[in-house]
Motif scaffolding. Structure first.
Motif, PDB file in Angstrom:
ATOM      1  N   UNK A 146       0.815  -1.224   0.019  1.00  0.00           N
ATOM      2  CA  UNK A 146       0.290  -0.595  -0.062  1.00  0.00           C
ATOM      3  C   UNK A 146       0.875   1.412   0.387  1.00  0.00           C
ATOM      4  N   UNK A 147       2.137   1.086   0.346  1.00  0.00           N
ATOM      5  CA  UNK A 147       3.370   2.546   0.916  1.00  0.00           C
ATOM      6  C   UNK A 147       3.580   2.627  -0.869  1.00  0.00           C
ATOM      7  N   UNK A 148       3.411   1.637  -1.783  1.00  0.00           N
ATOM      8  CA  UNK A 148       4.088   1.466  -3.072  1.00  0.00           C
ATOM      9  C   UNK A 148       5.252   2.803  -3.428  1.00  0.00           C
ATOM     10  N   UNK A 149       4.042   4.091  -4.102  1.00  0.00           N
ATOM     11  CA  UNK A 149       4.013   5.218  -4.278  1.00  0.00           C
ATOM     12  C   UNK A 149       5.919   6.053  -3.151  1.00  0.00           C
ATOM     13  N   UNK A 150       5.775   5.675  -1.901  1.00  0.00           N
ATOM     14  CA  UNK A 150       6.289   6.681  -1.279  1.00  0.00           C
ATOM     15  C   UNK A 150       7.569   5.346  -1.448  1.00  0.00           C
ATOM     16  N   UNK A 155      13.974   4.032  -4.161  1.00  0.00           N
ATOM     17  CA  UNK A 155      14.480   2.962  -4.236  1.00  0.00           C
ATOM     18  C   UNK A 155      14.046   2.615  -5.404  1.00  0.00           C
ATOM     19  N   UNK A 156      15.081   2.500  -6.556  1.00  0.00           N
ATOM     20  CA  UNK A 156      14.494   2.419  -8.214  1.00  0.00           C
ATOM     21  C   UNK A 156      13.837   0.623  -7.590  1.00  0.00           C
ATOM     22  N   UNK A 157      13.260   0.347  -8.840  1.00  0.00           N
ATOM     23  CA  UNK A 157      12.205  -0.790  -9.343  1.00  0.00           C
ATOM     24  C   UNK A 157      13.478  -2.043  -9.155  1.00  0.00           C
ATOM     25  N   UNK A 158      14.396  -2.296  -9.884  1.00  0.00           N
ATOM     26  CA  UNK A 158      15.333  -2.643  -9.862  1.00  0.00           C
ATOM     27  C   UNK A 158      15.950  -2.882  -8.395  1.00  0.00           C
ATOM     28  N   UNK A 159      16.483  -2.120  -7.871  1.00  0.00           N
ATOM     29  CA  UNK A 159      16.920  -2.179  -6.611  1.00  0.00           C
ATOM     30  C   UNK A 159      16.546  -2.989  -5.416  1.00  0.00           C
ATOM     31  N   UNK A 160      14.271  -2.690  -5.167  1.00  0.00           N
ATOM     32  CA  UNK A 160      13.599  -3.628  -4.895  1.00  0.00           C
ATOM     33  C   UNK A 160      13.811  -4.596  -5.455  1.00  0.00           C
ATOM     34  N   UNK A 161      13.518  -5.053  -6.370  1.00  0.00           N
ATOM     35  CA  UNK A 161      13.630  -6.444  -7.641  1.00  0.00           C
ATOM     36  C   UNK A 161      14.895  -7.248  -6.521  1.00  0.00           C
ATOM     37  N   UNK A 165      16.697 -11.053  -0.242  1.00  0.00           N
ATOM     38  CA  UNK A 165      15.902 -11.668   0.573  1.00  0.00           C
ATOM     39  C   UNK A 165      15.312 -12.839   0.683  1.00  0.00           C
ATOM     40  N   UNK A 166      14.802 -13.392   0.013  1.00  0.00           N
ATOM     41  CA  UNK A 166      14.506 -14.818  -0.573  1.00  0.00           C
ATOM     42  C   UNK A 166      15.622 -15.608  -0.964  1.00  0.00           C
TER      43      UNK A 166
END
Length: 153
Positions: free
Chosen positions: A117-121, A126-132, A138-139
């Motif tokens: 729910x907090x994706x916009x913030x 963080x860039x999508x690349x960093x996030x993914x 982590x997994x």
């Protein structure tokens, strides 16, 4: 089946083909409702969904009558067809090949719901690349760089 009890939480990540910002604010909520309907029609529970302009996060309480990959295929195929039939965009909409799917425990659900729910913030920091790549790390998911989503960051 009698005496069968499950608790399966899957966090899906889908990316727009070419990482184009094709999910417009003008139809984002309608798309999320449509995708939630697909999830419900397949007897799953949508716990959180947020579509950014170039990717979507969904947390699903998965019913084991359908596999993780079959639900991903249904969501991507039907939502892209729906977007194109509605004529929201001048160009054809497609999701990139593949998806991310990450499992969580019940104790983590509220944290994941808040995260989605907090994706916009979150995406302002963080860039999508960093996030993914962070998810993959982590997994402990082994991956090859050439098979990751197209990253234009």
């Amino acid at each position: 089946m009698a005496n069968t009890y499950t608790q399966i939480y899957i966090h899906y990540v889908f990316v727009v083909k070419g990482r184009n910002n094709m999910i417009k604010e003008t139809f984002r909520e309608e798309l999320q409702k449509y995708m939630t309907g697909i999830i419900k029609n397949h007897r799953h529970l949508c716990l959180a969904i947020y579509s950014m302009p170039d990717h979507t996060h969904i947390l699903v309480g998965l019913n084991p009558i359908q596999s993780v990959s079959d639900l991903a295929r249904e969501l991507k195929a039907n939502s892209s067809k729906w977007i194109n039939e509605k004529g929201f965009l001048k160009n054809k909409f497609n999701w990139q090949v593949g998806y991310g799917a990450f499992s969580y425990a019940q104790s983590q659900v509220q944290t994941v719901v808040k995260y989605i729910n907090n994706q916009p913030a979150h995406n302002r920091k963080t860039t999508f690349r960093e996030e993914y790549i962070d998810f993959l790390s982590k997994f402990r998911v082994d991956y090859k760089e050439e098979y990751l989503f197209e990253f234009l960051d």
